[in-house]
Design a protein around this motif. Structure first.
Motif, PDB file in Angstrom:
ATOM      1  N   LYS A 293       0.669  -1.124   0.084  1.00  0.00           N
ATOM      2  CA  LYS A 293      -0.042  -0.057   0.152  1.00  0.00           C
ATOM      3  C   LYS A 293       1.009   1.417   0.123  1.00  0.00           C
TER       4      LYS A 293
ATOM      5  N   SER B  13       1.983   3.960   1.790  1.00  0.00           N
ATOM      6  CA  SER B  13       1.916   4.325   2.976  1.00  0.00           C
ATOM      7  C   SER B  13       3.320   4.967   3.437  1.00  0.00           C
ATOM      8  N   GLU B  14       3.407   4.865   4.714  1.00  0.00           N
ATOM      9  CA  GLU B  14       4.880   5.579   5.179  1.00  0.00           C
ATOM     10  C   GLU B  14       6.130   4.469   4.808  1.00  0.00           C
TER      11      GLU B  14
END
Length: 194
Positions: free
Chosen positions: A147, A149-150
């Motif tokens: 995903k 994300s970070e």
């Protein structure tokens, strides 16, 4: 930047370890992007005596038995974090690929500050150096790397370097398995993959 899919990690662990070479490990911290090209990996499967999963499922290793494409972040020697990505096919109960070395691409100055280190050559040439430079901590345990994300792994550019295989580093069991994989990217200026 195309993030690697869950299907990518649903293949045999040693195959994924080789296929991760040349891919891009990306860490987002607020508005800062840190990234590096993966140049060294190691494979660990549940049938492997060197794997944390060989003894069966525990609180520490449970993510390795779960959904592929997630991060297994763990501490070694009581102080250093390492990151594996969960990867295996249906033949094995668990498996993961240790990210052993990357060539820094974006956010190099931030990585140097994070490590309090100024030499690019040895900035991220070890698993603990990577997690320190990219500020990957135990809070990233289980994070979905498929995903945006970070923390995630994305496609890199195609590479034609020969893959070198050797025994894994720092283990006492399973030394017969040539599951450490590496590509040579010593000339960083010509190899901006991320």
């Amino acid at each position: 930047m195309k993030i690697l899919s869950r299907e990518f990690y649903s293949q045999e662990t040693t195959f994924v370890a080789r296929k991760l070479l040349g891919k891009c490990l990306v860490r987002k911290i607020n508005d800062i992007i840190l990234s590096g090209t993966i140049i060294e990996t190691e494979a660990y499967r549940s049938d492997d005596p060197a794997s944390h999963t060989y003894i069966g499922i525990t609180e520490r290793n449970k993510v390795m038995f779960g959904e592929v494409g997630r991060a297994y972040v763990y501490t070694i020697h009581g102080i250093h974090n390492c990151i594996d990505v969960v990867a295996r096919n249906s033949r094995f109960d668990a498996g993961g690929v240790l990210i052993r070395a990357i060539v820094p691409q974006k956010g190099i100055e931030t990585m140097m500050r994070n490590r309090n280190f100024t030499h690019l050559k040895n900035l991220t040439n070890g698993p603990a150096k990577i997690t320190q430079a990219l500020q990957i901590t135990k809070k990233h345990y289980g994070i979905d790397l498929t995903k945006d994300s970070e923390l995630f792994i994305a496609e890199g550019n195609q590479h034609d370097q020969e893959i070198m295989a050797r025994s894994r580093i720092g283990i006492k069991k399973g030394q017969d398995k040539m599951w450490n994989y590496r590509i040579d990217m010593t000339d960083r200026e010509e190899n901006h993959f991320c």
